[in-house]
Design a protein around this motif. Structure first.
Motif, short mmCIF file in Angstrom:
data_model
loop_
_atom_site.label_atom_id
_atom_site.label_comp_id
_atom_site.label_asym_id
_atom_site.label_seq_id
_atom_site.Cartn_x
_atom_site.Cartn_y
_atom_site.Cartn_z
N LEU A 88 0.85 -1.19 0.00
CA LEU A 88 0.00 0.00 0.00
C LEU A 88 0.88 1.24 0.00
CD1 LEU A 88 -3.21 0.73 1.96
CD2 LEU A 88 -1.33 2.34 2.17
N ARG A 89 0.54 2.18 -0.90
CA ARG A 89 1.22 3.47 -0.96
C ARG A 89 0.18 4.58 -0.88
NH1 ARG A 89 3.70 1.28 -6.30
NH2 ARG A 89 1.99 -0.12 -5.80
N ALA A 90 0.50 5.64 -0.18
CA ALA A 90 -0.43 6.76 -0.04
C ALA A 90 0.32 7.98 0.48
CB ALA A 90 -1.56 6.40 0.92
N PHE A 108 -1.61 9.78 11.60
CA PHE A 108 -2.13 8.83 10.62
C PHE A 108 -1.47 7.48 10.88
CE2 PHE A 108 -2.70 12.97 8.95
CZ PHE A 108 -3.75 12.94 8.05
N ALA A 109 -2.25 6.40 10.74
CA ALA A 109 -1.70 5.06 10.97
C ALA A 109 -2.34 4.07 10.01
CB ALA A 109 -1.91 4.62 12.41
N VAL A 110 -1.59 3.02 9.70
CA VAL A 110 -2.09 1.90 8.89
C VAL A 110 -1.98 0.65 9.75
CG1 VAL A 110 -1.78 0.54 6.80
CG2 VAL A 110 -1.37 3.02 6.74
N ALA A 115 -2.81 -4.80 14.36
CA ALA A 115 -1.60 -4.12 14.82
C ALA A 115 -1.19 -3.04 13.83
CB ALA A 115 -0.46 -5.13 15.00
N ALA A 116 -0.60 -1.96 14.34
CA ALA A 116 -0.14 -0.87 13.48
C ALA A 116 1.12 -1.32 12.72
CB ALA A 116 0.16 0.36 14.31
N VAL A 117 1.13 -1.09 11.42
CA VAL A 117 2.30 -1.42 10.59
C VAL A 117 2.99 -0.15 10.07
CG1 VAL A 117 1.41 -3.68 9.93
CG2 VAL A 117 0.82 -1.69 8.56
N TRP A 118 2.33 0.98 10.25
CA TRP A 118 2.94 2.27 9.87
C TRP A 118 2.24 3.36 10.64
CZ3 TRP A 118 0.89 6.74 7.77
CH2 TRP A 118 1.81 7.70 7.31
N ASP A 132 4.71 3.85 2.38
CA ASP A 132 4.95 2.78 1.42
C ASP A 132 5.17 1.51 2.24
OD1 ASP A 132 5.61 1.02 -0.57
OD2 ASP A 132 7.11 2.32 -1.52
N ILE A 133 4.13 0.68 2.29
CA ILE A 133 4.11 -0.46 3.21
C ILE A 133 4.04 -1.75 2.42
CG2 ILE A 133 2.91 -1.52 5.15
CD1 ILE A 133 1.55 1.44 5.28
#
Length: 835
Positions: A88-90, A108-110, A115-118, A132-133
């Motif tokens: 995922l990119r944003a 902001f979090a992904v 669980a949070a990965v970014w 960019d995950i």
């Protein structure tokens, strides 16, 4: 890269597949290639694709982006992928516009897998940050979360710009679809329990599980998932059914002790335990409320099955339960949870015992919906196995009434009893008191043949049993009530038994319908005296009400043999089982402290086994489920029977017909087959009322004339009128299995009308029923019809005058049908069909 709005008319079916696959362990619908986006939480307004939530171009942190997602803090946006997201990119940032707060700081979090990965820094205006995950495993669900850094989200507009995803597999990523169902969580399991003092949410994550799936009949798939306690012998087995053509999930949970010692305490078993999200958008005026639709049960009142609409505000709970152990007293075990907007879920409980349920609106924490047996606190002995209530959930989107109609179609396809592979047709019956002498029955049967009447069943009700020197010519006299439990035929009323009557009605083309109440007995009657060990209660007390313990294998076999023998001897085609007592006190009094709920479980399991055996032994048999009227209506019972006498309100000689209207209209939301009749109302021509008949007309219908010896056949009875009522019902009979449209409220307001439409979309045929009540001031009204094809032409026919006219579907949907009823207590029945 993907960013296109794909209009979706209805995502309920897709969500049902994803929900079941997630529970079964697949994460999402197998092989599905969809990217959806939905909002579980938004501080203001609504989620948007391609623009900010204000409608302006996306500008995260001041950077212009052609695609992306506009939202408002605090927010929680869910991306779902059938194949799984691998990257995922944003661009994340505060939305730049004229009203941007200079001091606004958002994080902001992904998240994936909980669980949070970014996570970004606390971003202010003019501070875009790129994400960019790459996910270590394909993520079927990704959450984009925004929170205010200091707790203030005032004017917290925010954007996720240039959102791009890669999906697992070689195919390119699809287009994003705005799908409100994406806001709804998919839980690992839809049930809960406590075992050894520990919650199942913890245990089932620790216990190893195996899953297997097999195809079922009529387009269904059966998933079976089994967890086993590695430290002991408890097995938890989930049987989950998925349906190709319906947005429905259905399941039953079983527990088994596969070990060699008693289990720890298993308690608080909730067959349903799920959480949903209220999707009503929040505005300055508030939001987050949900609506629950439900119906009263059968308690012998004018408002039985009244359809109710109730709002549950954040922080409130709506609780319901049956009383006394009969499943539809005082609440029907069906309800519809509207999650704001145009999403909802219909829930049904299949348990013919003491259930309880609740809907709790936790606001941002979600809407908690639960159901199960009211009380469980038990340990299982080695080898023991129990089942829990059956649960079904039907997801709907759009018009709420169309959601009910999808549910009705599902029940007709997958739950209504079948004969020769087809759903049974609810019958037309003609009822008589069982205590009336055989000669009186034969006299009436001869009159019906003379008049050319062809009912589906000749109904013989209570009073035919009990060996004594007297008999009960009607239900208002004699001592028939004290003989329940003595199932020998009363020789005073029927000197040669019931066999001659069964043969006569079979020759007349109306097979017998026979009443029995095997679960209840009076102390001192034949069965309790011969086998007191079969019963619960004060078995030594003469006249005491006793409960046949269907959890006792010998008692269940005796009940099966009794009823099966009666069916064979009388050639009965319909078995009517009544149950006029509350079993709950008997069940609970029989339970030890560490076995609470066990007697109830075994009784209900025994009841289902009893009926299943009868249906297996007698192909084509129809079971009528009566319990002081309709006090045992639930998902399991309607899968084996029809409640042909849905309320004892109709037992009174001069019952208000408005009760029949309310009962039929309210119950039709939830189940397609049910009935009542005009018992006690047809003995003289003065009582012959089309309004009364039509008020009680339903999918199954009992239309009687002279049910007792005290109602002798009248020489001047208006048989032409009676035959007309039969013809009306015969034409309506198959149409009751169609879609249901209530055109007025189903409430006992004597100043209103009751109007509804039944429509068979497969036949493009239906009818409109209009009933003006006793104090209604309204003479005329127009009622638009639903479900019609706009371009088609329809012929409409008045059942009373046989006058016909034509109109297009578009005209009938817009202008409707004008109904004029100059007199109170009057009716109109209009049939229509596509030309």
């Amino acid at each position: 890269m993907s960013e296109a709005i794909v209009p979706q008319e209805n995502g309920a079916q897709r969500f049902a597949g994803e929900w079941v696959a997630g529970v079964a362990g697949g994460g999402a619908a197998a092989g599905a290639s969809r990217l959806t986006v939905g909002s579980r939480k938004q501080g203001w307004g609504g989620l948007r694709l391609g623009t900010a939530c204000t409608g302006e171009p996306l500008r995260p942190g001041g950077r212009s982006c052609a695609t992306g997602i506009g939202t408002h803090a605090d927010s929680e946006i869910v991306l779902r992928s059938g194949r799984g997201i691998t990257r995922l990119r944003a661009v994340a940032g505060v939305h730049a516009y004229a009203g941007t707060r200079a001091d606004l700081r958002l994080v902001f979090a992904v998240e994936a897998g909980g669980a949070a990965v970014w996570t970004s820094a606390a971003l202010g205006p003019g501070q875009p940050q790129e994400a960019d995950i790459r996910f270590p495993a394909p993520a079927h669900e990704v959450v984009l979360r925004i929170t205010s850094a200091d707790g203030s989200n005032h004017w917290g507009h925010a954007d996720w710009g240039d959102v791009q995803v890669d999906e697992a597999g070689d195919a390119p990523a699809g287009a994003f679809e705005i799908d409100p169902w994406s806001a709804q969580p998919i839980r690992e399991v839809p049930f809960s329990f406590v075992y050894g003092g520990k919650p199942s949410a913890q245990l089932l994550r620790e216990w190893p599980a195996v899953t297997r799936s097999t195809p079922g009949g009529r387009g269904e798939t059966v998933h079976q998932k089994i967890w086993r306690d590695p430290a002991g012998g408890l097995e938890c087995r989930l049987e989950l059914r998925q349906f190709a053509a319906y947005p429905v999930a259905e399941w039953v949970v079983h527990f088994k002790n596969a070990g060699t010692a008693d289990t720890p305490i298993l308690e608080n078993i909730r067959a349903l335990d799920v959480a949903w999200r209220a999707v009503a958008p929040k505005t300055d005026a508030g939001g987050g409320e949900v609506t629950v639709f439900r119906s009263v049960g059968s308690v012998c009142r004018i408002n039985d099955f009244e359809y109710l609409e109730e709002t549950v505000l954040p922080g409130r709970e709506l609780a319901m339960a049956c009383v006394g152990g009969r499943s539809s007293d005082p609440w029907l075990p069906f309800w519809n949870l509207q999650l704001g907007g145009t999403l909802g879920v219909i829930t049904a409980v299949g348990w013919t015992g003491q259930w309880a349920a609740g809907v709790c609106n936790g606001g941002d924490a979600g809407v908690h919906s639960w159901a199960g047996m009211e009380k469980t606190h038990l340990r299982l002995h080695p080898g023991e196995e129990i089942r829990t209530p059956r649960m079904a959930q039907c997801f709907w989107e759009g018009d709420v009434q169309e959601g009910y109609n999808v549910w009705r179609r599902f029940l007709l396809e997958h739950h209504v009893p079948r004969v020769n592979g087809e759903p049974i047709q609810a019958p037309l019956t003609i009822a008589h008191w069982g205590g009336m002498k055989t000669a009186g029955h034969l006299e009436r049967l001869a009159k019906y043949q003379e008049q050319g009447l062809t009912h589906d069943f000749y109904w013989v009700d209570a009073g035919w049993y009990g060996l004594n020197s007297t008999y009960s010519p009607d239900e208002f006299s004699g001592d028939w009530a004290i003989h329940t439990g003595d199932w020998r035929v009363n020789p005073k009323a029927h000197p040669q038994g019931l066999k001659p009557l069964g043969e006569a009605v079979r020759k007349a083309g109306m097979p017998l319908m026979l009443w029995v109440e095997p679960e209840r007995a009076n102390g001192g009657t034949h069965w309790p005296e011969q086998h007191p060990e079969w019963f619960l209660g004060k078995t030594a007390e003469k006249g005491a009400t006793l409960l046949l313990d269907l959890g006792n294998p010998a008692a269940r076999r005796a009940a099966t043999e009794l009823v099966s023998t009666l069916i064979m001897e009388t050639q009965a085609g319909c078995y009517r089982q009544d149950f006029n007592m509350d079993p709950l006190p008997y069940w609970r009094a029989n339970d030890a402290e560490d076995r609470q709920g066990m007697t109830e479980i075994r009784h209900i399991e025994g009841l289902y086994a009893f009926w299943d055996e009868l249906l297996a032994r007698h192909p084509g048999l129809i079971i009528d489920n009566c319990s002081s009227g309709g006090r045992r209506i639930d998902l399991e019972m309607i899968s084996r029977s029809i409640p042909m006498w849905r309320s004892d309100w109709q037992c009174g000689r001069d019952n208000d017909p408005v009760g029949g209207q309310v009962h039929g209209m309210g119950l039709s939301y939830w189940i397609p087959l049910h009935g009542t009749g005009t018992y006690n109302s047809m003995a003289t021509k003065e009582r012959c009322s089309s309004y009364r008949v039509r008020s009680n007309m339903g999918p199954s219908f009992m239309l009687s004339a002279f049910p007792y010896e005290s109602t002798p056949i009248a020489a001047d009875y208006p048989w032409d009128w009676f035959r007309q009522m039969v013809r009306d019902f015969r034409r309506a009979q198959p149409l009751f299995r169609g879609d249901y449209y209530p055109l007025t409220a189903a409430r006992p307001d004597l100043a209103q009308w009751a109007v509804y439409q039944m429509h068979r979309p497969d036949l493009q045929e239906g009818f409109l029923m209009a009933l003006r009540r006793c104090v209604s001031p309204w003479l005329s009204a127009q009622f638009p019809l639903r479900g019609l094809m706009p371009e088609a032409e329809y012929e409409l026919t008045d059942a009373d005058t046989d006058q016909s006219w034509r109109a297009t579907g578009a005209a009938l949907a817009k202008a409707g049908v004008e109904i004029t009823l100059p007199e109170r207590d009057s009716s109109r029945l209009i049939f229509y069909r596509r030309l």
